[in-house]
Write a protein that holds these residues in place. Structure first.
Motif, PDB file in Angstrom:
ATOM      1  N   ALA A 289       0.832  -1.211   0.000  1.00 10.67           N
ATOM      2  CA  ALA A 289       0.000   0.000   0.000  1.00 10.67           C
ATOM      3  C   ALA A 289       0.860   1.252   0.000  1.00 10.67           C
ATOM      4  CB  ALA A 289      -0.927  -0.007   1.220  1.00 10.67           C
ATOM      5  N   SER A 290       2.043   1.190   0.612  1.00  7.92           N
ATOM      6  CA  SER A 290       2.942   2.348   0.642  1.00  7.92           C
ATOM      7  C   SER A 290       3.768   2.472  -0.630  1.00  7.92           C
ATOM      8  CB  SER A 290       3.911   2.236   1.827  1.00  7.92           C
ATOM      9  OG  SER A 290       3.228   2.409   3.028  1.00  7.92           O
ATOM     10  N   GLY A 291       3.720   1.457  -1.496  1.00  9.36           N
ATOM     11  CA  GLY A 291       4.570   1.464  -2.685  1.00  9.36           C
ATOM     12  C   GLY A 291       6.025   1.191  -2.344  1.00  9.36           C
ATOM     13  N   ALA A 292       6.261   0.335  -1.362  1.00  6.81           N
ATOM     14  CA  ALA A 292       7.636   0.008  -0.965  1.00  6.81           C
ATOM     15  C   ALA A 292       8.395  -0.571  -2.156  1.00  6.81           C
ATOM     16  CB  ALA A 292       7.611  -0.993   0.181  1.00  6.81           C
ATOM     17  N   PRO A 293       9.660  -0.180  -2.300  1.00  9.62           N
ATOM     18  CA  PRO A 293      10.428  -0.662  -3.449  1.00  9.62           C
ATOM     19  C   PRO A 293      10.736  -2.158  -3.378  1.00  9.62           C
ATOM     20  CG  PRO A 293      11.835   0.579  -1.968  1.00  9.62           C
ATOM     21  CD  PRO A 293      10.435   0.727  -1.455  1.00  9.62           C
ATOM     22  N   ARG A 294      10.724  -2.706  -2.169  1.00 10.59           N
ATOM     23  CA  ARG A 294      11.012  -4.134  -2.006  1.00 10.59           C
ATOM     24  C   ARG A 294      10.071  -4.695  -0.949  1.00 10.59           C
ATOM     25  NH1 ARG A 294      16.562  -5.375   0.003  1.00 10.59           N
ATOM     26  NH2 ARG A 294      16.874  -3.144   0.368  1.00 10.59           N
ATOM     27  N   PRO A 295       9.730  -5.979  -1.050  1.00  6.07           N
ATOM     28  CA  PRO A 295       8.859  -6.564  -0.018  1.00  6.07           C
ATOM     29  C   PRO A 295       9.562  -6.552   1.340  1.00  6.07           C
ATOM     30  CG  PRO A 295       9.264  -8.126  -1.828  1.00  6.07           C
ATOM     31  CD  PRO A 295      10.142  -6.946  -2.067  1.00  6.07           C
ATOM     32  N   PRO A 296       8.807  -6.525   2.406  1.00  4.69           N
ATOM     33  CA  PRO A 296       9.410  -6.566   3.749  1.00  4.69           C
ATOM     34  C   PRO A 296      10.026  -7.928   4.027  1.00  4.69           C
ATOM     35  CG  PRO A 296       7.031  -6.733   3.888  1.00  4.69           C
ATOM     36  CD  PRO A 296       7.343  -6.524   2.445  1.00  4.69           C
ATOM     37  N   GLU A 297      10.961  -7.952   4.977  1.00  2.00           N
ATOM     38  CA  GLU A 297      11.564  -9.228   5.381  1.00  2.00           C
ATOM     39  C   GLU A 297      11.135  -9.541   6.805  1.00  2.00           C
ATOM     40  OE1 GLU A 297      15.861  -8.700   4.647  1.00  2.00           O
ATOM     41  OE2 GLU A 297      15.094  -7.375   3.067  1.00  2.00           O
ATOM     42  N   LEU A 298      10.655 -10.766   7.007  1.00  4.64           N
ATOM     43  CA  LEU A 298      10.264 -11.212   8.350  1.00  4.64           C
ATOM     44  C   LEU A 298      11.184 -12.342   8.774  1.00  4.64           C
ATOM     45  CD1 LEU A 298       7.421 -10.407   6.732  1.00  4.64           C
ATOM     46  CD2 LEU A 298       6.452 -11.083   8.921  1.00  4.64           C
ATOM     47  N   ARG A 299      11.691 -12.223   9.990  1.00  2.98           N
ATOM     48  CA  ARG A 299      12.644 -13.223  10.487  1.00  2.98           C
ATOM     49  C   ARG A 299      12.235 -13.621  11.911  1.00  2.98           C
ATOM     50  NH1 ARG A 299      18.273 -13.018  12.469  1.00  2.98           N
ATOM     51  NH2 ARG A 299      18.018 -10.821  12.970  1.00  2.98           N
TER      52      ARG A 299
END
Ligand code: ZN
Ligand code: ZN
Length: 403
Positions: A289-299
């Protein structure tokens, strides 16, 4: 023999105060492990150290019979002690980020170690009175849900054999000298996640040229509040906490990323699965929705399974405790939202486990675990904890021939 002599109790109380004064961080339990290993060797156990990092295991055999695992955890918490006890900790240690933090045995793992050490002595001294194998396990890093897994992955059972039952206890602020049971599920599951949100950095005056990860993070934090309120049944229990949120350095720069640490708890494993899926869905959708350039990373930083007490084995232990200590000292333990990695010792072996509460409070409203004021009273907590471990072990070990 399930009873401590006065001299043995004095020695264990001194051990307890010494451990309390010298807490060590998860996987840093070098001194504690050394002390424990030395005592086990002197008692006649075959001992191995350095299992899964700083873990210690001791084995004692007395003929053919069932194998019983007894477990204590050794690590302390990054907390400044405020009990004012003469044996209070003033120790500090460097944490994973290179910062100095105070250390305190605020969860009573020092009591667990002293109790198991005393129980090992009694079981060794009374070796003629039982048949089977006693495997005592002093695990590192319970507080970060890593020590039990580390010892199992390092071949604990390949080296010492698989137990027939796993037994453990934990001090809680119930009246000192009481023993508390909870058949079935006793503790919830917990997951700690690190989330990295990618934005696009720019000048603080030119938001149109960037994707602001601070605004993205804020949207994630707010939307995560709907997981428990809108997606979990009111009949269930779950918590989603954003425990840490970091972004940016300069006042005139829109940073290019934000990181957050989430602490997620649920009582039922099914609810935990649903909550984790919702969290991931929201984090990814808000980044989109924010138009992030890359997907988030979850660890995943740590993961505690839920803890289950085998009902039959729990019943056997509870009735042995009632015989040994009197029914008035044995009670019920209410299921708790907190978590433990003790259950892995039973589940990895595919055998029942029993985890009971050891009351350690000297007064009503005594501060609870993880409080800087947490202060178990040494007696009768210590002698009860020692004798409870021995009594529970003897419940499952065999009787000598002709007994
Ligand atoms: Zn704890
Ligand atoms: Zn604990």
């Amino acid at each position: 023999m399930t009873e401590l002599s006065e001299a043995a109790l004095d020695d264990l109380a001194e051990l307890y105060r010494d451990l309390h004064r010298n807490p060590e961080p998860p996987f840093g339990e070098v001194r504690t492990a050394g002390i424990v290993a030395g005592r086990l060797r002197r008692a006649g156990f075959e001992v191995a150290t350095g299992i899964g990092g700083t873990g210690v295991a001791g084995v004692l055999r007395s003929g053919e019979g069932p194998a019983v695992l007894l477990r204590a955890d050794m690590d302390a918490l990054p907390l400044a002690e405020r009990t004012g006890l003469p044996y209070a900790s003033t120790v500090t240690a460097e944490d994973a980020h290179g910062e100095r933090t105070p250390l305190m045995h605020a969860c009573g793992h020092d009591m667990h170690v002293a109790c198991l050490s005393g129980a090992a002595d009694l079981l060794a001294a009374g070796r003629g009175g039982w048949r089977g194998t006693v495997l005592v396990v002093f695990q590192p890093a319970e507080e970060i849900a890593a020590g039990a897994r580390a010892m199992l992955d390092d071949g604990l059972y390949d080296r010492f054999g698989t137990p027939d039952v796993a037994l453990g206890q934990h001090v809680f602020p119930y009246p000192a000298g009481t023993l508390l049971h909870c058949p079935g599920q006793v503790l919830g599951a917990a997951e700690t996640l690190e989330v990295r949100l990618h934005g696009k950095g720019s000048h603080g005056s030119q938001p149109e040229r960037g994707v602001d990860p601070v605004v993205l993070a804020a949207a994630v934090v707010m939307r995560l509040q709907t997981v428990v309120s809108r997606e979990v049944s009111p009949a269930e229990r779950a918590v989603v906490t954003v425990a840490r949120l970091r972004a940016g350095h300069a006042e005139n720069v829109i940073p290019d990323e934000a990181t957050m640490t989430l602490n997620i708890r649920a009582f039922s494993p099914d609810v935990m699965r649903g909550v984790l899926a919702a969290v991931e869905r929201i984090v990814r959708a808000e980044a989109d929705a924010s138009g992030a350039p890359r997907p988030p990373e979850l660890r995943t930083l740590s993961s505690f399974p839920a803890t289950f007490n085998d009902p039959d084995a729990t019943e056997r232990v509870a009735s042995a405790f009632a015989d040994r200590f009197g029914a008035e000292r044995v009670g019920d333990l209410a299921p708790m939202m907190g978590s433990e990695d003790f259950g892995l010792f039973g589940s990895a072996a595919g055998v029942p486990s029993v985890f009971w509460g050891l009351g350690s409070a000297g007064e009503e409203d005594a501060p609870g675990n993880h409080s800087p004021l947490f202060a178990p009273v040494v007696e009768p907590t210590l002698s009860t904890g020692v004798e409870a471990l021995v009594t529970a072990a003897r419940t499952f070990l065999g009787e000598p021939a002709g007994a």
